[in-house]
Structures are given as structure tokens and as C-alpha cells.
Design a protein around this motif. Structure first.
Motif, PDB file in Angstrom:
ATOM      1  N   ARG A  73     214.069  91.393 -12.689  1.00 16.51           N
ATOM      2  CA  ARG A  73     212.927  92.319 -12.673  1.00 16.51           C
ATOM      3  C   ARG A  73     213.265  93.649 -11.998  1.00 16.51           C
ATOM      4  O   ARG A  73     212.653  94.673 -12.326  1.00 16.51           O
ATOM      5  CB  ARG A  73     211.730  91.676 -11.969  1.00 16.51           C
ATOM      6  CG  ARG A  73     211.861  91.541 -10.458  1.00 16.51           C
ATOM      7  CD  ARG A  73     210.662  90.884  -9.830  1.00 16.51           C
ATOM      8  NE  ARG A  73     210.601  89.459 -10.155  1.00 16.51           N
ATOM      9  CZ  ARG A  73     209.616  88.660  -9.783  1.00 16.51           C
ATOM     10  NH1 ARG A  73     208.587  89.161  -9.096  1.00 16.51           N
ATOM     11  NH2 ARG A  73     209.635  87.376 -10.090  1.00 16.51           N
ATOM     12  N   ASN A  74     214.182  93.643 -11.039  1.00 10.76           N
ATOM     13  CA  ASN A  74     214.485  94.850 -10.275  1.00 10.76           C
ATOM     14  C   ASN A  74     215.865  95.418 -10.579  1.00 10.76           C
ATOM     15  O   ASN A  74     216.372  96.242  -9.814  1.00 10.76           O
ATOM     16  CB  ASN A  74     214.384  94.554  -8.775  1.00 10.76           C
ATOM     17  CG  ASN A  74     212.968  94.246  -8.348  1.00 10.76           C
ATOM     18  OD1 ASN A  74     212.023  94.891  -8.782  1.00 10.76           O
ATOM     19  ND2 ASN A  74     212.815  93.243  -7.491  1.00 10.76           N
TER      20      ASN A  74
ATOM     21  N   ARG B 123     211.498  91.764 -18.447  1.00 11.28           N
ATOM     22  CA  ARG B 123     212.857  91.374 -18.059  1.00 11.28           C
ATOM     23  C   ARG B 123     212.988  89.855 -18.098  1.00 11.28           C
ATOM     24  O   ARG B 123     212.037  89.140 -18.436  1.00 11.28           O
ATOM     25  CB  ARG B 123     213.189  91.931 -16.674  1.00 11.28           C
ATOM     26  CG  ARG B 123     213.198  93.457 -16.620  1.00 11.28           C
ATOM     27  CD  ARG B 123     214.455  94.020 -17.267  1.00 11.28           C
ATOM     28  NE  ARG B 123     215.590  93.865 -16.367  1.00 11.28           N
ATOM     29  CZ  ARG B 123     216.857  93.848 -16.761  1.00 11.28           C
ATOM     30  NH1 ARG B 123     217.152  93.934 -18.050  1.00 11.28           N
ATOM     31  NH2 ARG B 123     217.850  93.745 -15.889  1.00 11.28           N
TER      32      ARG B 123
ATOM     33  N   SER C  40     207.235  93.056 -15.557  1.00 16.24           N
ATOM     34  CA  SER C  40     208.305  93.711 -16.309  1.00 16.24           C
ATOM     35  C   SER C  40     208.601  92.952 -17.597  1.00 16.24           C
ATOM     36  O   SER C  40     208.197  91.798 -17.764  1.00 16.24           O
ATOM     37  CB  SER C  40     209.581  93.771 -15.458  1.00 16.24           C
ATOM     38  OG  SER C  40     210.108  92.464 -15.263  1.00 16.24           O
TER      39      SER C  40
ATOM     40  N   ASN D  39     212.417  88.971 -22.663  1.00 12.22           N
ATOM     41  CA  ASN D  39     211.346  88.712 -21.705  1.00 12.22           C
ATOM     42  C   ASN D  39     211.216  87.217 -21.452  1.00 12.22           C
ATOM     43  O   ASN D  39     210.124  86.645 -21.531  1.00 12.22           O
ATOM     44  CB  ASN D  39     210.019  89.287 -22.227  1.00 12.22           C
ATOM     45  CG  ASN D  39     208.946  89.357 -21.163  1.00 12.22           C
ATOM     46  OD1 ASN D  39     209.237  89.295 -19.975  1.00 12.22           O
ATOM     47  ND2 ASN D  39     207.707  89.477 -21.597  1.00 12.22           N
TER      48      ASN D  39
ATOM     49  N   ASP E  25     206.061  88.919 -11.969  1.00 12.03           N
ATOM     50  CA  ASP E  25     206.353  90.311 -12.301  1.00 12.03           C
ATOM     51  C   ASP E  25     205.622  90.718 -13.580  1.00 12.03           C
ATOM     52  O   ASP E  25     205.164  89.877 -14.352  1.00 12.03           O
ATOM     53  CB  ASP E  25     207.861  90.513 -12.493  1.00 12.03           C
ATOM     54  CG  ASP E  25     208.377  89.755 -13.704  1.00 12.03           C
ATOM     55  OD1 ASP E  25     208.212  88.531 -13.741  1.00 12.03           O
ATOM     56  OD2 ASP E  25     208.920  90.392 -14.630  1.00 12.03           O
TER      57      ASP E  25
END
Length: 525
Positions: free
Chosen positions: A352-353, A328, A326, A300, A324
Motif C-alpha cells: 500500500r505504501n 495495491r 489503495s 488489487n 487500505d
């Protein structure tokens, strides 16, 4: 035009801008067949904004004469040697400088920093001048900036770097320090090195080494520098053109250090970037320090920022740049403040995606002095890096007069290539009938925002004229008229004191002649 009509038009315009951000084309900078270019840098010529310059490891240079749509590529040569850590920058007269490490045919590896100069926008280059020669010590991780302000130090060049007593050395006496030099003759000669960091680091090129010195210039010619080391991120400044520096100021502990692992990347670091707003925006003089770290865990990695509004004496609370939610990774951030608007832009890699190590490129934009950020993707497609190919240590971004150019590396198979995106963020105003006009009128974001008891509203008039500033509630009810008068051309500001108004969303409407603009303000008591 009625307020509700203006609000709808502005909302639709904002939606269209978000759509544009999501689908504008990427332009390839590096030529096909280039040998794995990385560590990219980009700059805009203030004397000719259609002229862009870029660089990449180890010796690539690129230039464009049409605003970055077509690029030419070459390889630097110098008798002092050309090695890594490229940095390009223009001075106010349009002279272009390319700073890099040395690798002379005879002598010591990394024995100095080299600065080469181009007077024709990057088409040809001088042999270069050496900075910081002190064998057998090594000079590494440099960055160069030019003073573009109207200060007494206008046109000075500044460069900061890390000096290693012995690169990789493990003896107790082997140390690193941040050094600095300046040039007042357009890069022909450079001053003797000045030590910036008060504390020393080790020579292992890791968390306990002092590295990442990126200088920035303030509105009155101040020189600001931050860097990372075993105790976290520190800051120092010079108010005499780089002749002397003060005592180091602690900024943040940078949990986990600056040297960390990111899956799929051969080597990743979160070294800080120093920026300063020299525009006439409400945030003029604000200093920003931008970096990444893994305080929230290896999976992260996030982008963080702290800012100072008092010349670096004190620093804000931590601000997260990536918006975001997330778990990630975001990494390799770089930033730029548009000297015309004061808007802050940050480019970084983002997952993130995506799944696994697949990576996108994002830009974060702040119009309120770094308090909040809007994130949007700038890469047309994702790519998959892998750690057996060196990906460099940084990407870059340049901003001038609303033209924003993030630059990055992507990997396709085993091949690296360099790409740039074009972001047009020039102010768009709306006339009485909704037509777009660009006359230089500007209503800046109020500061602070959100605010408590009062906020400052600033605006710019390119010509003298009648000015009206009104405040409305979210339901369109007029709350106050802050100004209704004739004002001369130039920058102006006015305070809005809220009194007994309840918390909520309010709108500031600014009009002068045919020009109308509205900004959202958030009152939080």
C-alpha cells in the motif's frame, strides 16, 4: 479518577502503542549464508513461552530459548526423507512436532507425510513417523495442530493434507482429495487416513485442485477444516476427534481462484487458513476462515475473512482485513487467535505504501471478533522480491498471552532470509494515579460492536471483589450503572440494553479495586 482523565490517559496510551508498533526491531532468524529459506512457520511453547520454534523449506529448523531474540539453526534428517511444506507446533506438554513432506532415498517422491518430534524444544529430533503412506499416490500440502483444550481429546494431534492420485496427471481418473489423520500417543503412531472432502479436484496443482487444508481445534475439541477447490472454499468438521467428518459446507466462491499471479512472486496462492477462538473471551467458539483473492483485480489483491458463530453451519458476510483504500496488493495471509485473550492477528505482505513490487509486512489486529481490523506495519524496511527466486507459498504468525510473533521471508538482492518481529500486546491497566498495573483484570470488547438494541459486556476478575460497570456518553455524561456489586473471581458478563438512546459513541467504564479500564462502544440504530 474522573472519566475524562481516564479517557485522555487511555488515548495517549493508544497513541504510544501505535508508535511502538511502527518502530520495534526485527530479529533475523536464519543464519547468514542459508540457501534461500522460505515457507516459514513458527510456534510458541505453552509449557515454556520463552521457547520458540520455527521452520523453513526444505529442511531448516530454528529454536530460541530467550523469547525469540537469539536463534539456533539446524537441518532435519530422516530416513523417510525431508522435503517441503514445513509446519511446527507444540502440544500442551511442550513436545514439539515438525511436519513436512517426504522424499525417501528409495521409493516414491512425496509418498507420505512425515512428523518428527523434539522433546527438548527443538535442539534434537526423532527420525519421524510416516502418515498417509499409499504409493504410488502423492501426499502434499499438510498442516498439523495439537488439541490444547481441556476436552476429551486433549493432546491429540491432527494433520490434514491433499492426496494426489498422480501429481500433474491429466487422465480423467487422476484426482485430488483432502485427507486427515490423528495421533493419540504424542505422534508415535497415526490413524488410518480419513477422507474429508466430498468432491474431488484434478491433479494439476492449480485452481481446480483441492488444496489448503489447515485444521483448527474448537473449545470442546471439535476439529474444523477448510480448503479451496474448483467450486470455491469449503468447510467440514468432526466432533469425535477426527474419526468421522460430515458433509462439506460452502463458504465462499473465491472469485479468480486460489492460484493467481502477483508481480515479483514466482508463485502466489490464496489458500485458506482455519482458526478458532478457544479463549474465554466473548468470541469463544468463533471460527474464522482467512484467505486472499483477486476479485477486485490482479493489481488489487486483498485479504478476506468469513466467520461462523454456530459451529460452521452458517457464515458471515465477507470482511476485508486490509484497511487500505489503495489499488495495491496484499497477499500470503496467515492468522492466529491468542488463546488467552481471543484477539485475532493476521500477518501478510503489503504494497500500500510502496511502488512497483517493493513490499512491506503488515499485521492486522481485531479485538471485536473479526468485525473490524487495525493494520500496522511490522517490517523495519521494505524489500524487493523478484520472480526468478521461489518465494514459497506462505508466511506465519503465533500468539500466546499477548506475545505475538509474525515471521516472514525477505529478499535482499537474490538472497532470501527469515525474520521475526516481537509484538507485546499484553493488557495494560491504569490505576488511580495513572500507573500501569498488570494484574489479570480484563474488560473484553463488547459484542457485537457496533450494536443496535443491545450488546454484551464481559470481564474477568483474577480475585473476588467489588465491581462497578458504568456507561457514559461521548460528552462524559453517565448513562447507566450496569453493575455495582461484589463478584467472585472468574469470567462474568452482562447485557447493556440501549432503550431509547440515540446512535453514537459511548464508553463503558469497568473498575474493581485499583483497576480501571474503558472501552469504546458504537451504537448504530
Amino acid at each position: 479518577m474522573k472519566l475524562k482523565t481516564v479517557l485522555i490517559t487511555v488515548f495517549l496510551l493508544g497513541m504510544s502503542l501505535r508508535s511502538i508498533y511502527a518502530q520495534y526491531p526485527n530479529v533475523r532468524v536464519s543464519s547468514p549464508g542459508s540457501m534461500d529459506p522460505e515457507e516459514v512457520t513458527i510456534a510458541i511453547n505453552p509449557a515454556n513461552p520463552m521457547n520458540l520454534a520455527a521452520g523453513a523449506n526444505i529442511s531448516y529448523y530454528y529454536y530460541s530459548m530467550d523469547g525469540g531474540y537469539n536463534w539456533n539453526q539446524g537441518n532435519l534428517v530422516s530416513p523417510l526423507g525431508v522435503y517441503g511444506d514445513p509446519c511446527v507446533n507444540f502440544d500442551v506438554n511442550g513436545n514439539l512436532y515438525y511436519a513436512h513432506l517426504s522424499n525417501p532415498a528409495s521409493g516414491y517422491w512425496l509418498d507420505r507425510i512425515v512428523v518428527q518430534k523434539s522433546e527438548n524444544g527443538g535442539m534434537s529430533w526423532s527420525e519421524g513417523a510416516g502418515v498417509g503412506l499409499n504409493p504410488p499416490k502423492q501426499q502434499d500440502k499438510e498442516w498439523l495442530v495439537a488439541d490444547l483444550t481441556s476436552s476429551a481429546f486433549r493432546n491429540n494431534l491432527y494433520i490434514a493434507w491433499t492426496q494426489f492420485d498422480s501429481y500433474g496427471g491429466t487422465l480423467p481418473r487422476d484426482s485430488t482429495r483432502i485427507l486427515f489423520s490423528h495421533s493419540s500417543d504424542f505422534g508415535e503412531t497415526w490413524s488410518a487416513q480419513v477422507r474429508v472432502s466430498d468432491r474431488l479436484g484434478n491433479c494439476l496443482d492449480g485452481d481446480s485442485t483441492v488444496e489448503g487444508a489447515v485444521p483448527a481445534v474448537g473449545p470442546e475439541g471439535q476439529v474444523y477444516i477448510s480448503w479451496s477447490g474448483p467450486w470455491g472454499i469449503f468447510f467440514d468438521k468432526s466432533e469425535d476427534g477426527g474419526l468421522t467428518f460430515g458433509r462439506d459446507v460452502f463458504v465462499d466462491s473465491q472469485p479468480g481462484g486460489w492460484d493467481f499471479n502477483v508481480s515479483g512472486i514466482y508463485r502466489c496462492d490464496g489458500l485458506p487458513v482455519t482458526l478458532c477462538d478457544v479463549s474465554n473471551s466473548p468470541y469463544r467458539g468463533t471460527i474464522y476462515i482467512l484467505w486472499s483473492d483477486q476479485r477486485n483485480g490482479e493489481d488489487n489483491t486483498d485479504i478476506f475473512l468469513k466467520k461462523s458463530i454456530d459451529g460452521g453451519k452458517t457464515w458471515s458476510d465477507l470482511i476485508k482485513v486490509n484497511d487500505d483504500t489503495s489499488n495495491r496488493q496484499q497477499f500470503f495471509p496467515w492468522g492466529a487467535v491468542d488463546p488467552a485473550t481471543g484477539i485475532l492477528y493476521v500477518v501478510f505482505y503489503d504494497r500500500r505504501n510502496t511502488l512497483g513490487d517493493t513490499t512491506d509486512v503488515y499485521v492486522a489486529r481485531s479485538m471485536d471478533g473479526g468485525e473490524t481490523f487495525e493494520n500496522f506495519r511490522v517490517s523495519e524496511s521494505s524489500f524487493l522480491p523478484h520472480s526468478n527466486v521461489f518465494f514459497g507459498d506462505y508466511i506465519n504468525i503465533a500468539a500466546l498471552n499477548g506475545k505475538i510473533y509474525p515471521i516472514w521471508m525477505r529478499m535482499d538482492g537474490d538472497n532470501l532470509s527469515v525474520w521475526v518481529a516481537h509484538i507485546d500486546d499484553t493488557p495494560i491497566a491504569l490505576g488511580h494515579r495513572g500507573e500501569q498495573i498488570q494484574e489479570g483484570f480484563t474488560l473484553h470488547p463488547n459484542y457485537p460492536n457496533p450494536f443496535n438494541s443491545q450488546t454484551r459486556i464481559s470481564y474477568y476478575l483474577p480475585i473476588s471483589g467489588e465491581v462497578r460497570i458504568s456507561v457514559y456518553s461521548a460528552l462524559g455524561k453517565k448513562i447507566a450503572v450496569l453493575a455495582d456489586e461484589f463478584r467472585i473471581a472468574g469470567n462474568h458478563s452482562i447485557n447493556f440494553e440501549v432503550g431509547q438512546l440515540p446512535s453514537g459513541i459511548y464508553f463503558c467504564e469497568f473498575s474493581s479495586g485499583q483497576y480501571h479500564q474503558i472501552r469504546k462502544m458504537i451504537l448504530m440504530k
